[in-house]
Design a protein around this motif. Structure first.
Motif, PDB file in Angstrom:
ATOM      1  N   GLU A  94       0.819  -1.215   0.000  1.00 22.37           N
ATOM      2  CA  GLU A  94       0.000   0.000   0.000  1.00 22.37           C
ATOM      3  C   GLU A  94       0.852   1.262   0.000  1.00 22.37           C
ATOM      4  O   GLU A  94       0.421   2.302  -0.507  1.00 22.37           O
ATOM      5  N   TRP A  95       2.057   1.184   0.584  1.00 19.81           N
ATOM      6  CA  TRP A  95       2.963   2.339   0.566  1.00 19.81           C
ATOM      7  C   TRP A  95       3.309   2.686  -0.882  1.00 19.81           C
ATOM      8  O   TRP A  95       3.272   3.859  -1.274  1.00 19.81           O
ATOM      9  N   ILE A  96       3.626   1.675  -1.671  1.00 22.31           N
ATOM     10  CA  ILE A  96       3.985   1.883  -3.071  1.00 22.31           C
ATOM     11  C   ILE A  96       2.817   2.464  -3.844  1.00 22.31           C
ATOM     12  O   ILE A  96       2.962   3.438  -4.602  1.00 22.31           O
TER      13      ILE A  96
ATOM     14  N   SER B  41      10.464   5.297   3.531  1.00 18.64           N
ATOM     15  CA  SER B  41      10.624   6.684   3.959  1.00 18.64           C
ATOM     16  C   SER B  41      12.051   7.174   3.762  1.00 18.64           C
ATOM     17  O   SER B  41      12.322   8.361   3.893  1.00 18.64           O
ATOM     18  N   HIS B  42      12.959   6.252   3.447  1.00 19.62           N
ATOM     19  CA  HIS B  42      14.366   6.579   3.219  1.00 19.62           C
ATOM     20  C   HIS B  42      14.633   6.628   1.724  1.00 19.62           C
ATOM     21  O   HIS B  42      14.013   5.901   0.938  1.00 19.62           O
ATOM     22  N   SER B  43      15.576   7.458   1.315  1.00 13.93           N
ATOM     23  CA  SER B  43      15.846   7.630  -0.116  1.00 13.93           C
ATOM     24  C   SER B  43      16.344   6.351  -0.778  1.00 13.93           C
ATOM     25  O   SER B  43      16.144   6.144  -1.979  1.00 13.93           O
ATOM     26  N   PHE B  44      16.992   5.458  -0.027  1.00  8.86           N
ATOM     27  CA  PHE B  44      17.486   4.200  -0.598  1.00  8.86           C
ATOM     28  C   PHE B  44      16.305   3.372  -1.131  1.00  8.86           C
ATOM     29  O   PHE B  44      16.346   2.810  -2.220  1.00  8.86           O
ATOM     30  N   GLY B  45      15.247   3.276  -0.323  1.00 15.16           N
ATOM     31  CA  GLY B  45      14.068   2.552  -0.774  1.00 15.16           C
ATOM     32  C   GLY B  45      13.417   3.226  -1.973  1.00 15.16           C
ATOM     33  O   GLY B  45      12.977   2.571  -2.929  1.00 15.16           O
ATOM     34  N   LYS B  46      13.353   4.552  -1.940  1.00 14.07           N
ATOM     35  CA  LYS B  46      12.725   5.298  -3.035  1.00 14.07           C
ATOM     36  C   LYS B  46      13.477   5.133  -4.344  1.00 14.07           C
ATOM     37  O   LYS B  46      12.869   5.055  -5.416  1.00 14.07           O
ATOM     38  N   VAL B  47      14.799   5.094  -4.295  1.00 16.87           N
ATOM     39  CA  VAL B  47      15.557   4.974  -5.547  1.00 16.87           C
ATOM     40  C   VAL B  47      15.414   3.570  -6.134  1.00 16.87           C
ATOM     41  O   VAL B  47      15.453   3.408  -7.360  1.00 16.87           O
TER      42      VAL B  47
ATOM     43  N   ALA C 137       8.320  16.390  -6.189  1.00 21.54           N
ATOM     44  CA  ALA C 137       7.803  15.022  -6.132  1.00 21.54           C
ATOM     45  C   ALA C 137       7.805  14.480  -4.713  1.00 21.54           C
ATOM     46  O   ALA C 137       6.883  13.776  -4.314  1.00 21.54           O
ATOM     47  N   THR C 138       8.845  14.819  -3.959  1.00 17.96           N
ATOM     48  CA  THR C 138       9.031  14.210  -2.639  1.00 17.96           C
ATOM     49  C   THR C 138       9.665  15.187  -1.675  1.00 17.96           C
ATOM     50  O   THR C 138      10.590  15.914  -2.032  1.00 17.96           O
ATOM     51  N   LEU C 139       9.174  15.181  -0.461  1.00 12.70           N
ATOM     52  CA  LEU C 139       9.840  15.832   0.660  1.00 12.70           C
ATOM     53  C   LEU C 139      10.286  14.725   1.601  1.00 12.70           C
ATOM     54  O   LEU C 139       9.456  14.060   2.218  1.00 12.70           O
ATOM     55  N   ILE C 140      11.593  14.484   1.658  1.00 12.02           N
ATOM     56  CA  ILE C 140      12.124  13.480   2.581  1.00 12.02           C
ATOM     57  C   ILE C 140      12.817  14.213   3.721  1.00 12.02           C
ATOM     58  O   ILE C 140      13.748  14.988   3.490  1.00 12.02           O
ATOM     59  N   TYR C 141      12.346  13.973   4.906  1.00 11.18           N
ATOM     60  CA  TYR C 141      12.951  14.615   6.066  1.00 11.18           C
ATOM     61  C   TYR C 141      14.079  13.745   6.594  1.00 11.18           C
ATOM     62  O   TYR C 141      13.859  12.595   6.982  1.00 11.18           O
ATOM     63  N   THR C 142      15.282  14.294   6.520  1.00 10.60           N
ATOM     64  CA  THR C 142      16.450  13.538   6.972  1.00 10.60           C
ATOM     65  C   THR C 142      16.316  13.272   8.462  1.00 10.60           C
ATOM     66  O   THR C 142      15.976  14.159   9.235  1.00 10.60           O
ATOM     67  N   SER C 143      16.595  12.036   8.837  1.00 10.31           N
ATOM     68  CA  SER C 143      16.459  11.658  10.242  1.00 10.31           C
ATOM     69  C   SER C 143      17.462  12.392  11.104  1.00 10.31           C
ATOM     70  O   SER C 143      17.212  12.702  12.252  1.00 10.31           O
ATOM     71  N   GLY C 144      18.617  12.694  10.502  1.00  8.29           N
ATOM     72  CA  GLY C 144      19.592  13.530  11.188  1.00  8.29           C
ATOM     73  C   GLY C 144      20.198  12.879  12.413  1.00  8.29           C
ATOM     74  O   GLY C 144      19.662  11.943  12.983  1.00  8.29           O
ATOM     75  N   THR C 145      21.361  13.369  12.819  1.00  4.56           N
ATOM     76  CA  THR C 145      21.986  12.869  14.045  1.00  4.56           C
ATOM     77  C   THR C 145      21.847  13.878  15.186  1.00  4.56           C
ATOM     78  O   THR C 145      22.050  13.548  16.332  1.00  4.56           O
ATOM     79  N   THR C 146      21.465  15.109  14.852  1.00  2.00           N
ATOM     80  CA  THR C 146      21.215  16.123  15.875  1.00  2.00           C
ATOM     81  C   THR C 146      20.138  17.061  15.362  1.00  2.00           C
ATOM     82  O   THR C 146      19.951  17.235  14.160  1.00  2.00           O
ATOM     83  N   GLY C 147      19.414  17.701  16.265  1.00  2.00           N
ATOM     84  CA  GLY C 147      18.476  18.741  15.882  1.00  2.00           C
ATOM     85  C   GLY C 147      17.254  18.229  15.145  1.00  2.00           C
ATOM     86  O   GLY C 147      17.027  17.034  14.987  1.00  2.00           O
ATOM     87  N   ARG C 148      16.424  19.179  14.705  1.00  2.00           N
ATOM     88  CA  ARG C 148      15.208  18.861  13.980  1.00  2.00           C
ATOM     89  C   ARG C 148      15.535  18.339  12.585  1.00  2.00           C
ATOM     90  O   ARG C 148      16.507  18.758  11.960  1.00  2.00           O
TER      91      ARG C 148
ATOM     92  N   HIS D 204      10.636  15.649  -9.665  1.00  2.00           N
ATOM     93  CA  HIS D 204      10.431  14.503 -10.559  1.00  2.00           C
ATOM     94  C   HIS D 204      11.677  14.254 -11.400  1.00  2.00           C
ATOM     95  O   HIS D 204      12.051  13.104 -11.643  1.00  2.00           O
ATOM     96  N   ARG D 205      12.333  15.325 -11.843  1.00  2.00           N
ATOM     97  CA  ARG D 205      13.547  15.172 -12.637  1.00  2.00           C
ATOM     98  C   ARG D 205      14.594  14.334 -11.900  1.00  2.00           C
ATOM     99  O   ARG D 205      15.242  13.468 -12.479  1.00  2.00           O
ATOM    100  N   SER D 206      14.750  14.591 -10.592  1.00  2.00           N
ATOM    101  CA  SER D 206      15.752  13.873  -9.799  1.00  2.00           C
ATOM    102  C   SER D 206      15.491  12.377  -9.807  1.00  2.00           C
ATOM    103  O   SER D 206      16.397  11.571 -10.063  1.00  2.00           O
ATOM    104  N   TRP D 207      14.260  11.988  -9.517  1.00  2.00           N
ATOM    105  CA  TRP D 207      13.947  10.570  -9.406  1.00  2.00           C
ATOM    106  C   TRP D 207      13.968   9.869 -10.762  1.00  2.00           C
ATOM    107  O   TRP D 207      14.440   8.731 -10.863  1.00  2.00           O
ATOM    108  N   VAL D 208      13.437  10.534 -11.794  1.00  2.00           N
ATOM    109  CA  VAL D 208      13.461   9.931 -13.130  1.00  2.00           C
ATOM    110  C   VAL D 208      14.905   9.705 -13.571  1.00  2.00           C
ATOM    111  O   VAL D 208      15.268   8.645 -14.081  1.00  2.00           O
TER     112      VAL D 208
END
Length: 606
Positions: free
Chosen positions: A81-83, A237-243, A189-200, A208-212
């Motif tokens: 369903e995510w896909i 939710s991670h860019s690795f899965g998206k690519v 196309a996508t807003l991916i929020y980096t999980s980050g190691t510090t801060g928000r 779309h150009r990036s992913w295509v």
């Protein structure tokens, strides 16, 4: 000299992921696209069938009033369903905003508020509560994948969304096609929020150009085919899965989907994939499990195992050097392949052509160990800010210890301090609502600063030596790349889970260590006085201390004097995503761990 990568694919890039999907369905409508568990059994969807469900989800969102580039959050584990939801959002002209299901409620609310999400698609009641905690007035409607959590005017089920879409398409049959046709390559196309190691977390704006481009560039490398089967467990939710998904649209292979990390090995035996993407921790854990099991058995079996890998590594070395493999060595290799290596390959389904490792460095020795067993691991490298992939190794010219060459159609250079700079069609538009931070991330002449230090060989193969901000400079002025030392220990000690090196502005390096709970429990089961102890009791026992000390001594023999680990400490619990020490992509939040363990680290210098 390595061959020049073909860039002709750049002349016919689809304008959007929606058009990319349409092209895939037209080319291979009856090939399997997705496989997933339903009622405990694996079921399949062809590209044509998946296309119908995606169009219904897209039409459902249009019926709710979604406009171009409206943000739609997805808060869910990896599942079919995510896909469908993600591709439906983008076919309708919206922009997916990804939220890890492990994200704390306040961070999830922050992401939805910062993104200005009008809609959210969530997995279950737990994730629904997170979406409802968002304060932004833009959030109008929530869709729940598990129907039991739905049931109000503002909350409907995913099935209801698709039913709404079917009704909408009956009245407006061209609605989704028209919405897709209106999407421009530079549309969000996508807003991916980096999980980050510090801060928000920061919202990375990817078009779309990036992913295509990413999908077509990885296809152009020439090692993926439409009859491949991918096992997809990666967090979407991670860019690795998206690519992986964008590459699937370009190539047409099938993906078997199950996001449960604890079921990966079980699923591989059933799915029998030809490739899989994973973080290094997955390979480290598999390596540690196999090696520690053999060591526990000991005797003739361990001697056979060690001899087999000695032969396997030597055969690989000779082939890589262009040297002849003698008939006697070749015979030994064939025998060991049947007795040892074949069994290891069967653990992963028996059909794997290669694995792709990304999101963190993989130790070269572990990669070579797998290759000796007939399993190739190629490394990729990139950031969320590069739509995941910026470099990727290939089976045809793989070089262990490197992450391959820059994707065709993109560029790389090294800054004065060795920082890797990249530019190309895959680079982010910027950080959402953070123009000043965006400006700092690019050089004056438009290259993305990766924050990683690396070296390039004469053929353009990149070796990443670590994060610039993580480099240790001892009080004696010596530079230590902690990631290199940490990866080396993981290749030596089969029981390790995490190994963190510290020593900045200190006289010597120290380490905090956690052990793999399953691995050390298996080791303890072979010792009568230890078998009943829990993890915390085991790591404080003299026997485990002695065990780890031996591996530390072996590590230090390989290091420069200023890199050696003078003192170390075993933590009484492993690091985890739930505990906040690991990001959802399994990267250690080094700063958080260092802060939480400050007293313990200071004591190592007392």
């Amino acid at each position: 000299m390595a061959a020049t990568l073909d860039t002709r694919f750049l002349d016919d890039l689809a304008p959007s992921l929606g058009v990319m999907l349409q092209r895939r369905i037209a080319r291979t409508p009856d090939l399997e696209a997705f496989r997933f568990l339903s009622g405990g059994k694996w079921v399949s969807r062809t590209w044509r069938e998946a296309g119908v469900e995606i169009a219904e989800a897209a039409a459902g969102l249009l019926a709710l009033g979604m406009k171009p580039e409206d943000r739609v959050a997805i808060i869910s584990s990896t599942r079919y369903e995510w896909i469908v939801a993600d591709l439906g959002i983008m076919c309708a002209g919206g922009a997916t905003t990804t939220v890890y299901p492990t994200t704390a409620a306040d961070d999830a609310a922050y992401i939805l508020d910062d993104a200005g999400c009008r809609f959210a698609i969530v997995e279950d009641a737990e994730q629904l509560a997170k979406a409802r905690s968002a304060a932004h007035p833009a959030l109008e409607h929530v869709i729940v994948m598990d129907a039991a959590a739905a049931g109000s005017d503002e909350v409907s089920s995913f099935n209801e969304l698709c039913e709404r879409g079917r009704a909408y398409l009956d009245e407006h049959p061209d609605a989704v096609t028209d919405a897709t046709a209106a999407i421009e390559p530079d549309a969000l196309a996508t807003l991916i929020y980096t999980s980050g190691t510090t801060g928000r977390p920061k919202g990375v704006r990817l078009t779309h150009r990036s992913w295509v481009y990413e999908g077509e560039a990885l296809k152009a490398l020439g090692f993926l085919f439409d009859d491949d089967v991918n096992f997809l467990w990666l967090p979407m939710s991670h860019s690795f899965g998206k690519v992986i998904l964008s590459t699937q649209l370009a190539v047409g292979f099938a993906s078997a989907i199950d996001g449960r990390v604890d079921k990966i090995i079980d699923n591989l035996a059933v799915v029998k994939p030809t490739f899989m993407g994973a973080a290094p921790r997955i390979f480290e854990k598999a390596y540690g499990k196999i090696v520690s099991t053999i060591q526990a058995e000991g005797g003739v079996k361990q001697k056979l195992f060690d001899k087999a890998f000695g032969v396997g590594v030597e055969v690989d070395r000779r082939r890589a050097a262009g040297e002849k493999v003698s008939p006697a060595l070749a015979v030994q290799h064939r025998v060991f392949d049947k007795l040892v290596f074949h069994k290891i390959r069967e653990r992963f389904g028996g059909r794997v052509r290669f694995f792709i490792s990304g999101s963190a460095p993989l130790n070269r020795e572990i990669a070579e160990w797998f290759h000796a067993a007939g399993i190739l691991i190629v490394e990729g490298y990139g950031l969320t800010e590069t739509a995941a992939g910026a470099f990727c190794g290939r089976p045809v010219d793989n070089r262990f210890g490197t992450v391959g060459r820059a994707l065709p159609g993109s560029e790389v250079r090294l800054g004065d301090d060795g920082e890797v700079h990249v530019r190309g069609p895959h680079i982010m538009e910027g950080y959402h609502n953070l123009p000043e931070v965006t400006a700092e991330t690019f050089t004056d002449d438009g290259w993305l600063r990766t924050g990683d230090r690396g070296t390039l060989d004469g053929d353009g193969f990149l070796t990443v030596t670590g994060r610039l901000k993580d480099l240790i400079k001892t009080s004696g002025g010596k530079i230590v790349p902690p990631a290199v030392v940490e990866a080396s220990f993981k290749a030596i000690c089969p029981y390790v889970s995490q190994f963190l090196v510290f020593g900045d502005a200190r006289p010597y390096c120290v380490a905090l260590i956690t052990l793999d709970p399953d691995g050390i429990a298996a080791w303890a089961s072979e010792h009568e006085n230890l078998a009943v102890l829990d993890y915390a009791e085991l790591v404080s026992s003299p026997e485990v201390t002695e065990l780890v000390a031996g591996y530390i001594a072996e590590l230090n023999e390989r290091l420069n004097p200023w890199e050696t680990i003078k003192r170390w400490s075993l933590l009484d619990a492993d690091l985890s995503i739930e505990g906040g020490e690991l990001t959802p992509s399994m990267k250690v939040r080094r700063g958080l761990v260092e802060q939480a363990q400050r007293e313990r680290i200071d004591a190592l210098y007392a």
